[in-house]
Design a protein around this motif. Structure first.
Motif, mmCIF file in Angstrom:
data_model
loop_
_atom_site.group_PDB
_atom_site.id
_atom_site.type_symbol
_atom_site.label_atom_id
_atom_site.label_comp_id
_atom_site.label_asym_id
_atom_site.label_seq_id
_atom_site.Cartn_x
_atom_site.Cartn_y
_atom_site.Cartn_z
ATOM 1 N N GLU A 7 0.872 -1.173 0.000
ATOM 2 C CA GLU A 7 0.000 0.000 0.000
ATOM 3 C C GLU A 7 0.908 1.220 0.000
ATOM 4 O OE1 GLU A 7 -3.366 2.263 2.709
ATOM 5 O OE2 GLU A 7 -2.323 0.533 3.533
ATOM 6 N N MET A 9 -0.049 5.031 -0.871
ATOM 7 C CA MET A 9 -0.611 6.240 -0.267
ATOM 8 C C MET A 9 -1.291 5.896 1.050
ATOM 9 S SD MET A 9 0.428 8.446 -2.264
ATOM 10 C CE MET A 9 1.266 8.273 -3.834
ATOM 11 N N GLY A 10 -0.807 6.493 2.130
ATOM 12 C CA GLY A 10 -1.323 6.190 3.461
ATOM 13 C C GLY A 10 -0.640 4.988 4.091
ATOM 14 N N TYR A 15 0.779 9.927 5.315
ATOM 15 C CA TYR A 15 0.123 11.228 5.242
ATOM 16 C C TYR A 15 0.586 12.122 6.397
ATOM 17 C CZ TYR A 15 -3.057 9.266 1.756
ATOM 18 O OH TYR A 15 -3.587 8.691 0.634
ATOM 19 N N GLY A 54 -1.298 14.503 1.788
ATOM 20 C CA GLY A 54 -2.502 14.342 2.580
ATOM 21 C C GLY A 54 -3.579 13.708 1.721
ATOM 22 N N THR A 55 -4.662 13.312 2.305
ATOM 23 C CA THR A 55 -5.724 12.678 1.534
ATOM 24 C C THR A 55 -6.396 13.665 0.591
ATOM 25 O OG1 THR A 55 -7.281 13.060 3.341
ATOM 26 C CG2 THR A 55 -6.214 10.900 3.255
ATOM 27 N N ASP A 56 -6.541 14.932 1.003
ATOM 28 C CA ASP A 56 -7.238 15.929 0.196
ATOM 29 C C ASP A 56 -6.334 17.006 -0.371
ATOM 30 O OD1 ASP A 56 -9.738 14.704 0.754
ATOM 31 O OD2 ASP A 56 -9.836 15.774 2.661
ATOM 32 N N GLU A 57 -5.100 17.111 0.151
ATOM 33 C CA GLU A 57 -4.198 18.175 -0.294
ATOM 34 C C GLU A 57 -2.764 17.755 -0.039
ATOM 35 O OE1 GLU A 57 -4.913 22.672 0.283
ATOM 36 O OE2 GLU A 57 -3.698 22.061 2.010
ATOM 37 N N TRP A 58 -1.891 18.082 -0.979
ATOM 38 C CA TRP A 58 -0.460 17.858 -0.812
ATOM 39 C C TRP A 58 0.215 19.216 -0.727
ATOM 40 C CZ3 TRP A 58 2.603 13.440 -3.321
ATOM 41 C CH2 TRP A 58 1.914 12.228 -3.205
ATOM 42 N N GLU A 88 -4.037 19.529 -5.225
ATOM 43 C CA GLU A 88 -5.013 18.503 -4.869
ATOM 44 C C GLU A 88 -4.716 17.203 -5.604
ATOM 45 O OE1 GLU A 88 -9.103 19.669 -5.202
ATOM 46 O OE2 GLU A 88 -8.698 21.638 -4.329
ATOM 47 N N ALA A 91 -7.660 10.797 -8.068
ATOM 48 C CA ALA A 91 -7.612 9.345 -8.215
ATOM 49 C C ALA A 91 -7.426 9.009 -9.692
ATOM 50 C CB ALA A 91 -8.900 8.720 -7.695
ATOM 51 N N THR A 121 -2.901 7.431 -7.601
ATOM 52 C CA THR A 121 -2.888 8.849 -7.274
ATOM 53 C C THR A 121 -2.138 9.641 -8.337
ATOM 54 O OG1 THR A 121 -2.986 8.354 -4.916
ATOM 55 C CG2 THR A 121 -2.195 10.538 -5.519
#
Length: 131
Positions: A7, A9-10, A15, A54-58, A88, A91, A121
């Motif tokens: 895995e 991302m995350g 994150y 991050g999940t919603d923003e880098w 942002e 996916a 991503t």
């Protein structure tokens, strides 16, 4: 780096923590002239780039020290930060096994987007000349 069943991302890419977004040495960009990367204006020269995903923003951070090892990104590395910007993540439909970068030029070929893709991503940021 490749996913190899992990895995990413995350998982491998944690994150909220600085990530070199590459392998071994830092991810580096060499500018032949003044440019703006994600809105950060830079002089000609070489810079390293790392991210805080991050999940919603880098958050992407531009650093003046490009001749260093890629990790750790600690306070001594961060002391050379020259600017940052956010982007942002999106996916992707297709799985990207190995981290890859590409450049999507605009019509005039003097500016465009740097695109990072890995796992499912995609994150991109704009680069254009200044002056």
């Amino acid at each position: 780096p490749s996913a190899r069943g992990r895995e990413i991302m995350g998982g491998l890419v944690v994150y909220g923590q600085p990530e070199r977004i590459g392998a071994n040495e830092p991810t580096t960009i060499h500018l032949a002239g003044p440019a703006s990367i994600g809105g950060v204006e830079l002089e000609a020269g070489s810079y390293s780039i790392y991210a805080i995903p991050g999940t919603d923003e880098w958050e992407f951070v531009i650093n003046s020290n490009w001749e260093r090892w890629g990790i750790p990104i600690d306070e001594s590395v961060r002391a050379a930060d020259v600017g940052s910007f956010t982007a942002e993540p999106e996916a992707t439909d297709d799985f990207v096994e190995t981290l890859q970068y590409s450049f999507e030029p605009m019509a005039d070929n003097t500016m465009g987007d740097v695109v990072l893709e890995w796992e499912n991503t995609r994150v991109k940021f704009h680069v254009h000349p200044v002056g």
